[in-house]
Design a protein around this motif. Structure first.
Motif, mmCIF file in Angstrom:
data_model
loop_
_atom_site.group_PDB
_atom_site.id
_atom_site.type_symbol
_atom_site.label_atom_id
_atom_site.label_comp_id
_atom_site.label_asym_id
_atom_site.label_seq_id
_atom_site.Cartn_x
_atom_site.Cartn_y
_atom_site.Cartn_z
ATOM 1 N N PHE A 250 48.435 33.447 47.502
ATOM 2 C CA PHE A 250 47.394 34.439 47.185
ATOM 3 C C PHE A 250 47.940 35.862 47.343
ATOM 4 O O PHE A 250 47.586 36.757 46.568
ATOM 5 N N PHE A 257 48.107 41.049 40.526
ATOM 6 C CA PHE A 257 46.835 41.588 40.007
ATOM 7 C C PHE A 257 46.900 43.102 39.900
ATOM 8 O O PHE A 257 46.284 43.708 39.036
ATOM 9 N N ILE A 266 43.595 44.143 37.416
ATOM 10 C CA ILE A 266 42.301 43.946 38.077
ATOM 11 C C ILE A 266 41.413 45.177 37.943
ATOM 12 O O ILE A 266 40.194 45.068 37.801
ATOM 13 N N PRO A 280 31.764 38.375 35.820
ATOM 14 C CA PRO A 280 32.872 38.164 36.761
ATOM 15 C C PRO A 280 33.610 36.837 36.571
ATOM 16 O O PRO A 280 34.801 36.757 36.876
ATOM 17 N N ALA A 284 37.523 36.645 35.923
ATOM 18 C CA ALA A 284 38.437 35.854 36.756
ATOM 19 C C ALA A 284 39.354 35.000 35.868
ATOM 20 O O ALA A 284 40.560 34.891 36.132
ATOM 21 N N LEU A 287 41.910 37.264 34.361
ATOM 22 C CA LEU A 287 42.856 37.693 35.387
ATOM 23 C C LEU A 287 43.924 36.623 35.610
ATOM 24 O O LEU A 287 45.125 36.913 35.642
ATOM 25 N N LEU A 288 43.471 35.368 35.728
ATOM 26 C CA LEU A 288 44.417 34.280 35.971
ATOM 27 C C LEU A 288 45.334 34.076 34.772
ATOM 28 O O LEU A 288 46.536 33.848 34.922
ATOM 29 N N ILE B 245 35.700 39.377 41.446
ATOM 30 C CA ILE B 245 36.585 38.705 40.478
ATOM 31 C C ILE B 245 37.682 37.929 41.213
ATOM 32 O O ILE B 245 37.957 36.768 40.912
ATOM 33 N N GLU B 246 38.291 38.601 42.197
ATOM 34 C CA GLU B 246 39.382 37.971 42.931
ATOM 35 C C GLU B 246 38.903 36.730 43.675
ATOM 36 O O GLU B 246 39.579 35.699 43.678
ATOM 37 N N ILE B 248 36.436 34.766 42.888
ATOM 38 C CA ILE B 248 36.219 33.685 41.918
ATOM 39 C C ILE B 248 37.560 33.107 41.464
ATOM 40 O O ILE B 248 37.735 31.890 41.385
ATOM 41 N N ALA B 249 38.525 34.006 41.195
ATOM 42 C CA ALA B 249 39.846 33.551 40.751
ATOM 43 C C ALA B 249 40.501 32.653 41.803
ATOM 44 O O ALA B 249 41.059 31.593 41.477
ATOM 45 N N PHE B 250 40.401 33.061 43.078
ATOM 46 C CA PHE B 250 41.001 32.257 44.146
ATOM 47 C C PHE B 250 40.277 30.913 44.291
ATOM 48 O O PHE B 250 40.900 29.899 44.577
ATOM 49 N N LEU B 253 41.590 28.717 41.581
ATOM 50 C CA LEU B 253 42.943 28.252 41.914
ATOM 51 C C LEU B 253 42.904 27.181 42.999
ATOM 52 O O LEU B 253 43.611 26.182 42.925
#
Lengths: 292, 292
Positions: A250, A257, A266, A280, A284, A287-288, B245-246, B248-250, B253
């Motif tokens: 992470f 990011f 981001i 959101p 996300a 972003l990924l 956002i972060e 949700i992204a995590f 993952l």
């Protein structure tokens, strides 16, 4: 290198990896004043008498001001200062907990690779941060002392759940039996154990005179044997390693990011969410995709 | 749907996104007993007199047992129950904070899209979790009351840093002036402000009689105007959206990494780290490559 988060840390960890896994890691936690440093020192004495090489890591995640206190505490461990088979290190908080949580498993790995057979990780306080640091241990020891209202404090901090061995130190003082009884009662209340589960023992000590310390070491060795027999040691270590891997992954992603300034990935996505152009979840996903 | 983490949430958020951004979000936090619910209700009354549509979100991240207390508190807001321009919702903790932290911005988005011009987010307690929830607000109000030792508690919890407006409620009681003075002193001590920085005002209220509540609303409107003029509103909302956002992204993952059981990606890598075959940095690299 670990404390400074050196860029060479990655290489160092790769070199050390094959030499790790031999150490038994014992966490010690408890409120200020219960005698953590004295107990740690007494445990070192006992383990040294058994011929073990020992590492001690004193971690203070809570306060940037207690570095001095920690150093003061270290004085009490002077008796081990000239013993080449004892390595003692204080890691004071440098502000951010994330950093210290990340540094602890790395520091443990260094001591492990250096051949320490037992590593004592002493944390200050009883807050959430200590529970996190304690999760780096194979066995967690929770220290209490009479007449500090520790029972209730411990319950609040969720510390009953993390204790594998409980120590009522300063057992020569009034109220030691009452504290042990109260603790025993609370442990029984919270009990949802099945056959074969570990029942945390309560050991009374006067660490300053070494009384009861041998019993603590025996309780630790019993817990260690139980962990190994039941396969829980592998489960705990796997969970620990997974948390460490995930935290590093992470952190790597976070750096990809970008910061919240300028046109980083981001920042651009966040602005689109703020303006309502994007939700959101979709942000996300983008972003990924953008860092893959 | 938000509270249950419904699978359709993603679609819902996509539909709502273009309708968001209009609401001004005010967080209210403070220790139990300072009069949060009464203050919230009084603020609703004042904003309604100004013709605003209002949303109230009461969040309790700390205790699974206080759902009842929250519902009890809601009774005090009965006067607004039949007003179609006031929407009130309690979200009790369903165990995990992560879930509630994640649910809060989504619930705010729903109220925002529903046309609430002001949303009051009331949190219980003064712990770390409340600070997290408070970070979902444009403006944070910290409530205190005389004679509760709140000053020191607030400092410990880092709440002085998050307060944009301070309210000393129950100002008809002994010690209100002393509390305001102490607070003023602590704010001055912590001050590292530059010209143009916001200086948090301290407003005294007797919320149960509506006294001083108009002044609170004026302080809020001043802060809102300051946020807009200085561009800080955009900065705060960007940071908030980025964190959401972060998170949700995590979470996405994490689900790809797999559980710690069986032969999931992370379980296999964790076992290799435990055995010393791999270091955690290399494991993190492999983990990220495997899900890309």
């Amino acid at each position: 290198m670990v404390e400074d988060g050196s860029p060479a840390l990655r290489e160092l960890m790769a070199i050390l990896a094959p030499h790790t896994g031999g150490a038994y890691i014992v966490g010690l936690t408890g409120a200020p004043g219960v005698g953590k440093s004295t107990s740690t020192s007494a445990l070192v004495t006992d383990y040294r008498a058994r011929g073990k090489r020992i590492g001690v890591l004193a971690v203070d995640p809570s306060s940037p001001f207690s570095g001095g206190a920690l150093l003061g505490d270290r004085v009490r461990m002077q008796e081990h200062a000239t013993d080449p088979e004892v390595y003692i290190r204080s890691m004071a908080s440098r502000g951010h907990l994330g950093g210290l949580s990340a540094a602890t498993p790395q520091a443990l790995r260094v001591l492990d690779a250096a051949g320490c057979e037992v590593i004592l990780v002493e944390t200050v306080g009883v807050g959430q941060s200590e529970i996190e640091v304690a999760s780096a241990a194979d066995t967690s020891v929770v220290l209490l002392a009479p007449g500090m209202g520790d029972g209730i404090q411990a319950a609040k901090a969720g510390i009953l759940e993390i204790g594998d061995v409980f120590v009522v130190n300063k057992a020569d003082r009034d109220g030691a039996d009452a504290t042990a009884r109260e603790l025993n009662h609370m442990l029984a209340l919270g009990e949802r154990r099945e056959a074969g589960d570990w029942r945390p023992p309560i050991v009374k000590t006067v660490a300053s005179r070494g009384e009861g310390v041998g019993e603590v070491v025996e309780a630790l060795e019993k817990h260690r044997a139980w962990l190994a027999e039941t396969g829980k040691l592998a489960v705990r270590r796997r969970a620990r390693a997974a948390a460490e891997i995930e935290a590093i992954a992470f952190a790597v992603l976070r750096s990809r990011f970008g910061s919240l300034h300028g046109d980083s990935r981001i920042a651009v996505l966040a602005d689109r969410v703020v303006s309502g152009a994007l939700d959101p979840f979709a942000a996300a996903d983008e972003l990924l995709e953008s860092v893959e």
